[in-house]
Design a protein around this motif. Structure first.
Motif, PDB file in Angstrom:
ATOM      1  N   THR A   3       0.837  -1.200   0.000  1.00  0.00           N
ATOM      2  CA  THR A   3       0.000   0.000   0.000  1.00  0.00           C
ATOM      3  C   THR A   3       0.872   1.250   0.000  1.00  0.00           C
ATOM      4  O   THR A   3       0.602   2.208  -0.747  1.00  0.00           O
ATOM      5  N   PHE A   4       1.920   1.236   0.803  1.00  0.00           N
ATOM      6  CA  PHE A   4       2.826   2.380   0.834  1.00  0.00           C
ATOM      7  C   PHE A   4       3.598   2.503  -0.475  1.00  0.00           C
ATOM      8  O   PHE A   4       3.821   3.603  -0.965  1.00  0.00           O
ATOM      9  N   ASP A   5       3.999   1.376  -1.040  1.00  0.00           N
ATOM     10  CA  ASP A   5       4.691   1.400  -2.328  1.00  0.00           C
ATOM     11  C   ASP A   5       3.779   1.956  -3.416  1.00  0.00           C
ATOM     12  O   ASP A   5       4.218   2.736  -4.263  1.00  0.00           O
ATOM     13  N   ASP A   6       2.521   1.538  -3.395  1.00  0.00           N
ATOM     14  CA  ASP A   6       1.560   2.031  -4.382  1.00  0.00           C
ATOM     15  C   ASP A   6       1.348   3.538  -4.237  1.00  0.00           C
ATOM     16  O   ASP A   6       1.267   4.260  -5.236  1.00  0.00           O
ATOM     17  N   ARG A   7       1.252   3.992  -2.994  1.00  0.00           N
ATOM     18  CA  ARG A   7       1.085   5.436  -2.760  1.00  0.00           C
ATOM     19  C   ARG A   7       2.290   6.212  -3.247  1.00  0.00           C
ATOM     20  O   ARG A   7       2.159   7.276  -3.862  1.00  0.00           O
ATOM     21  N   GLU A   8       3.483   5.679  -2.971  1.00  0.00           N
ATOM     22  CA  GLU A   8       4.706   6.342  -3.405  1.00  0.00           C
ATOM     23  C   GLU A   8       4.747   6.443  -4.931  1.00  0.00           C
ATOM     24  O   GLU A   8       5.054   7.507  -5.488  1.00  0.00           O
ATOM     25  N   LYS A   9       4.410   5.378  -5.608  1.00  0.00           N
ATOM     26  CA  LYS A   9       4.398   5.387  -7.078  1.00  0.00           C
ATOM     27  C   LYS A   9       3.353   6.372  -7.608  1.00  0.00           C
ATOM     28  O   LYS A   9       3.587   7.064  -8.599  1.00  0.00           O
ATOM     29  N   ALA A  10       2.214   6.434  -6.952  1.00  0.00           N
ATOM     30  CA  ALA A  10       1.164   7.363  -7.368  1.00  0.00           C
ATOM     31  C   ALA A  10       1.621   8.810  -7.192  1.00  0.00           C
ATOM     32  O   ALA A  10       1.389   9.659  -8.062  1.00  0.00           O
TER      33      ALA A  10
END
Length: 107
Positions: A3-10
């Motif tokens: 979830t944090f990785d996805d947020r960072e990519k977003a």
């Protein structure tokens, strides 16, 4: 952690899109400023196109808008146009709004 990785990519993708849009707005604004100044200097259509490109190129001299303002003001005064710094800065503001509007309509 995904979830944090996805947020960072977003966030990274949004930052890249915002930077791209800011660059496109500035380039469009500078072209519009070149066209505006060319009208003030009574240039021909061919000269107007070349001058607009020169204004876009002038923006790469240093960070910020001062290089473009200096070029426009210097060229306008050299051509005998009765203008001042405040007038050029108002044109920069107006053409920034117009460039943003044009790009938003294009999307």
């Amino acid at each position: 952690m995904t979830t944090f990785d996805d947020r960072e990519k977003a966030f990274e993708a949004k930052f890249a899109r915002d930077e791209d849009m800011a660059f496109r707005i500035t380039a469009r604004r500078n072209r519009l400023l070149g066209q505006w100044a060319a009208v003030q200097m009574k240039l021909t259509p061919e000269e107007t196109d070349a001058y607009a490109k020169a204004v876009v190129q002038a923006d790469f001299e240093e960070a910020g808008d001062e290089d473009v303002i200096r070029k426009l003001l210097g060229d306008l005064l050299a051509a005998g146009v009765d203008t001042d710094d405040a007038t050029v800065r108002r044109a920069v503001e107006a053409q920034t709004v117009e460039a943003r509007r044009q790009l938003m309509e294009a999307q």
